[in-house]
Design a protein around this motif. Sequence first.
Motif, short mmCIF file in Angstrom:
data_model
loop_
_atom_site.label_atom_id
_atom_site.label_comp_id
_atom_site.label_asym_id
_atom_site.label_seq_id
_atom_site.Cartn_x
_atom_site.Cartn_y
_atom_site.Cartn_z
N LEU A 1 0.83 -1.21 0.00
CA LEU A 1 0.00 0.00 0.00
C LEU A 1 0.86 1.26 0.00
O LEU A 1 0.55 2.23 -0.70
CB LEU A 1 -0.94 0.00 1.21
N SER A 2 1.95 1.26 0.76
CA SER A 2 2.85 2.40 0.81
C SER A 2 3.53 2.62 -0.53
O SER A 2 3.68 3.76 -0.99
CB SER A 2 3.90 2.21 1.90
N LEU A 3 3.94 1.54 -1.17
CA LEU A 3 4.59 1.65 -2.48
C LEU A 3 3.62 2.20 -3.52
O LEU A 3 3.98 3.07 -4.32
CB LEU A 3 5.13 0.29 -2.92
N ILE A 4 2.40 1.71 -3.51
CA ILE A 4 1.39 2.21 -4.45
C ILE A 4 1.13 3.69 -4.20
O ILE A 4 1.06 4.48 -5.15
CB ILE A 4 0.10 1.38 -4.34
N ALA A 5 1.01 4.09 -2.94
CA ALA A 5 0.78 5.50 -2.61
C ALA A 5 1.95 6.35 -3.07
O ALA A 5 1.76 7.44 -3.63
CB ALA A 5 0.56 5.66 -1.11
N ILE B 1 4.11 5.74 -5.52
CA ILE B 1 4.14 5.79 -6.99
C ILE B 1 3.08 6.76 -7.51
O ILE B 1 3.34 7.56 -8.41
CB ILE B 1 3.97 4.38 -7.59
N ILE B 2 1.89 6.71 -6.93
CA ILE B 2 0.82 7.61 -7.36
C ILE B 2 1.20 9.06 -7.06
O ILE B 2 1.02 9.95 -7.89
CB ILE B 2 -0.51 7.23 -6.70
N MET B 3 1.75 9.32 -5.86
CA MET B 3 2.15 10.69 -5.53
C MET B 3 3.31 11.14 -6.40
O MET B 3 3.38 12.33 -6.77
CB MET B 3 2.53 10.79 -4.05
N ARG B 4 4.21 10.26 -6.75
CA ARG B 4 5.32 10.61 -7.62
C ARG B 4 4.81 11.00 -9.00
O ARG B 4 5.32 11.94 -9.62
CB ARG B 4 6.28 9.42 -7.72
N GLN B 5 3.78 10.30 -9.48
CA GLN B 5 3.18 10.64 -10.77
C GLN B 5 2.45 11.97 -10.70
O GLN B 5 2.47 12.74 -11.66
CB GLN B 5 2.22 9.54 -11.22
N MET B 6 1.79 12.24 -9.58
CA MET B 6 1.01 13.45 -9.45
C MET B 6 1.87 14.68 -9.17
O MET B 6 1.64 15.75 -9.75
CB MET B 6 -0.03 13.29 -8.33
N PHE B 7 2.84 14.56 -8.29
CA PHE B 7 3.58 15.72 -7.82
C PHE B 7 5.04 15.77 -8.28
O PHE B 7 5.74 16.72 -7.99
CB PHE B 7 3.57 15.77 -6.29
N GLY B 8 5.49 14.74 -8.96
CA GLY B 8 6.89 14.68 -9.39
C GLY B 8 7.17 15.59 -10.56
O GLY B 8 6.33 16.37 -11.02
N ILE B 9 8.37 15.47 -11.09
CA ILE B 9 8.76 16.26 -12.25
C ILE B 9 7.93 15.80 -13.45
O ILE B 9 7.82 14.61 -13.72
CB ILE B 9 10.26 16.10 -12.54
N ARG B 10 7.37 16.74 -14.14
CA ARG B 10 6.55 16.41 -15.30
C ARG B 10 7.42 15.95 -16.47
O ARG B 10 8.59 16.33 -16.57
CB ARG B 10 5.75 17.64 -15.73
N ARG B 11 6.85 15.18 -17.33
CA ARG B 11 7.57 14.68 -18.51
C ARG B 11 8.00 15.86 -19.38
O ARG B 11 7.22 16.75 -19.68
CB ARG B 11 6.67 13.77 -19.31
N GLY B 12 9.26 15.87 -19.73
CA GLY B 12 9.80 16.95 -20.55
C GLY B 12 10.34 18.12 -19.74
O GLY B 12 10.96 19.01 -20.28
N GLN B 13 10.07 18.13 -18.44
CA GLN B 13 10.55 19.22 -17.60
C GLN B 13 11.99 18.92 -17.18
O GLN B 13 12.29 17.85 -16.67
CB GLN B 13 9.68 19.35 -16.36
#
Length: 91
Positions: free
Chosen positions: A63-67, A69-81
């Motif tokens: 559950l922690s890993l899934i959370a 990964i989801i937060m990394r996708q939402m708040f991480g560096i955007r593609r191309g940035q």
Amino acid sequence: MGWFNEWWVWMTAALVLAIAEVLIPGWIFFGFAVGAFFMGAMIWLGIGAGLSLAWSLVIFAVLSLIAYIIMRQMFGIRRGQVKLWDRDIND
């Protein structure tokens, strides 16, 4: 039934980890806090209330890993940035 099968223990761990995230930011503790919250919610709903400590920790880790990964996708560096450095620290 052990202490790890009590919903309030997982909710307390989620609160402590969320506070640790505020004090030491980095999105690491928040993933664990979300995992602990959902583990506590699952036990509160009766899903996984009779699990052993080993299985409880495995489910918490997943559950922690899934959370995370989801937060990394939402708040991480955007593609191309890309981070551009216009001056050197040694100048």
